[in-house]
Design an enzyme around this catalytic site. Structure first.
Site, PDB file in Angstrom:
ATOM      1  N   CYS A 102      29.529  31.464 -10.090  1.00  0.00           N
ATOM      2  CA  CYS A 102      29.768  30.501  -9.008  1.00  0.00           C
ATOM      3  C   CYS A 102      28.464  30.036  -8.360  1.00  0.00           C
ATOM      4  CB  CYS A 102      30.668  31.126  -7.949  1.00  0.00           C
ATOM      5  SG  CYS A 102      30.967  30.054  -6.517  1.00  0.00           S
ATOM      6  N   TRP A 125      40.178  35.865  -8.691  1.00  0.00           N
ATOM      7  CA  TRP A 125      39.073  36.769  -9.016  1.00  0.00           C
ATOM      8  C   TRP A 125      39.526  38.217  -8.997  1.00  0.00           C
ATOM      9  CZ3 TRP A 125      35.400  34.132 -11.097  1.00  0.00           C
ATOM     10  CH2 TRP A 125      35.020  32.876 -10.596  1.00  0.00           C
ATOM     11  N   VAL A 140      34.932  32.565  -3.711  1.00  0.00           N
ATOM     12  CA  VAL A 140      33.719  33.303  -3.386  1.00  0.00           C
ATOM     13  C   VAL A 140      32.670  32.249  -3.024  1.00  0.00           C
ATOM     14  CG1 VAL A 140      34.134  35.350  -4.787  1.00  0.00           C
ATOM     15  CG2 VAL A 140      33.130  33.340  -5.872  1.00  0.00           C
ATOM     16  N   TYR A 167      31.816  17.832 -10.334  1.00  0.00           N
ATOM     17  CA  TYR A 167      33.261  18.033 -10.233  1.00  0.00           C
ATOM     18  C   TYR A 167      33.977  16.699 -10.035  1.00  0.00           C
ATOM     19  CZ  TYR A 167      31.597  22.792  -9.521  1.00  0.00           C
ATOM     20  OH  TYR A 167      30.949  24.003  -9.676  1.00  0.00           O
TER      21      TYR A 167
END
Length: 323
Positions: free
Chosen positions: A64, A97, A131, A193
């Site tokens: 990430c 996660w 996260v 994105y």
């Protein structure tokens, strides 16, 4: 934590599906998820969360970019013995996660899934299980999953234990840093994105143009200054760099942003290597995590550039020491 490490079972997409549906809204292109836990840590505790050694823990993921920024700031400020850190597994299914043997157990609560931290903070939490997460051992809850705030607080609230000479968000530069961060977020960090998930060809092309133009402008900005704000690393560099380090291996192949790789920029590419020489940036990077399967949010109904992943020599001399 329990004496015997607790691990989640293997990733099982056949049973639980891909992560996203019900947690992330991709109904109309890319809509950045909400990050509702926005507590702040302050040196004097006026926020309700006082900066203290041993009180806080970071849950991160190697894959990430938003979490990597947090690891970078923690290391730059010398907070390794002040704020603890652990990593979730690189892969996830519909359960989000998880903690598996590859990246180790949850050393604080013994959770098998990060969802348990969210549930402990807000029972029945329905949103994005993201996260980084900043966890408070005292209250047994999440302080923040709002990634922009976490790095600011790590960089400013812990000077009593960290390196006070590392000034990532100095008061005299905050207005300029905030303005630049907003531009970089809108056009670079979030750009891949938006390009990948654009609902229409027109939107796809527009986002491509925005990101390419932003990279060109940043390249020009770095022609006569070593870092984005001058001769010292700031929060602005920390925000930009995780996108740059992923661009040629992950973002450009995923989204089809540009035929021009990062290595073709005369200033951005040496700048990125200059930061990579710093242990905080280098040691928080695992290039193997950038080679991931095509994400489910990529819209295949638009015509996009076919870009192959491109490896580069990140250890090559950067030649920017004179700036």
């Amino acid at each position: 934590m329990t004496e015997t490490p607790v691990f989640a079972g293997p990733v099982d997409r056949e049973t639980y599906g891909e992560y996203g549906p019900g947690r992330i809204d991709t109904s109309n292109g890319w809509n950045r998820p909400r990050y509702p836990f926005q507590g702040r840590v302050t040196a004097d505790g006026s926020s309700g969360f006082r900066a203290e050694p041993g009180r806080y823990h970071l849950y991160l993921a190697w894959v990430c970019p938003w979490a990597q920024r947090t690891a970078i700031v923690r290391a730059l400020k010398g907070l390794q013995d002040v704020v603890t850190l652990s990593y979730v597994d690189d892969e996830r299914d519909g359960r989000g996660w998880a903690f598996r043997e590859r990246r180790g157990p949850d050393p604080v609560n013994g959770f098998a899934f990060l969802q348990e931290a969210y549930e402990a903070t807000e029972p029945g939490f329905p949103g994005h299980l993201s996260v980084p997460v900043l966890w408070d051992r005292v209250t047994g809850s999440i302080v923040s999953n709002h990634f922009p705030d976490i790095t600011l607080d790590l960089g400013t609230a812990f000077d009593a234990w960290g390196d006070p000479d590392v000034r990532l968000y100095p008061e005299e530069l905050r207005a300029e840093i905030d303005e630049l961060n907003a531009y970089v977020y809108d056009n670079v960090n979030n750009g891949p994105y938006q390009v990948a998930a654009a609902a229409t060809q027109a939107d796809h092309d527009l986002w491509r143009e925005r990101m390419v133009l932003a990279l060109e402008r940043l390249d020009t900005r770095l022609a006569e200054r070593r870092y984005l704000l001058g001769d010292a690393v700031t929060e602005a560099d920390v925000r930009l760099w995780p996108t740059l380090v992923r661009f040629d291996l992950l973002y450009n192949p995923m989204s089809g942003v540009s035929e021009r790789p990062l290595t073709d920029y005369p200033h951005l590419w040496p700048y990125a290597r200059d930061l990579y020489r710093i242990p905080a940036f280098r040691d928080s990077t695992d290039f193997s995590t950038f080679r991931v399967p095509r994400p489910g949010f990529v819209n295949d109904d638009v015509k996009r550039l076919d870009i192959a992943p491109r490896a580069a020599d990140w250890a090559a001399p950067h030649g920017r020491g004179h700036l």
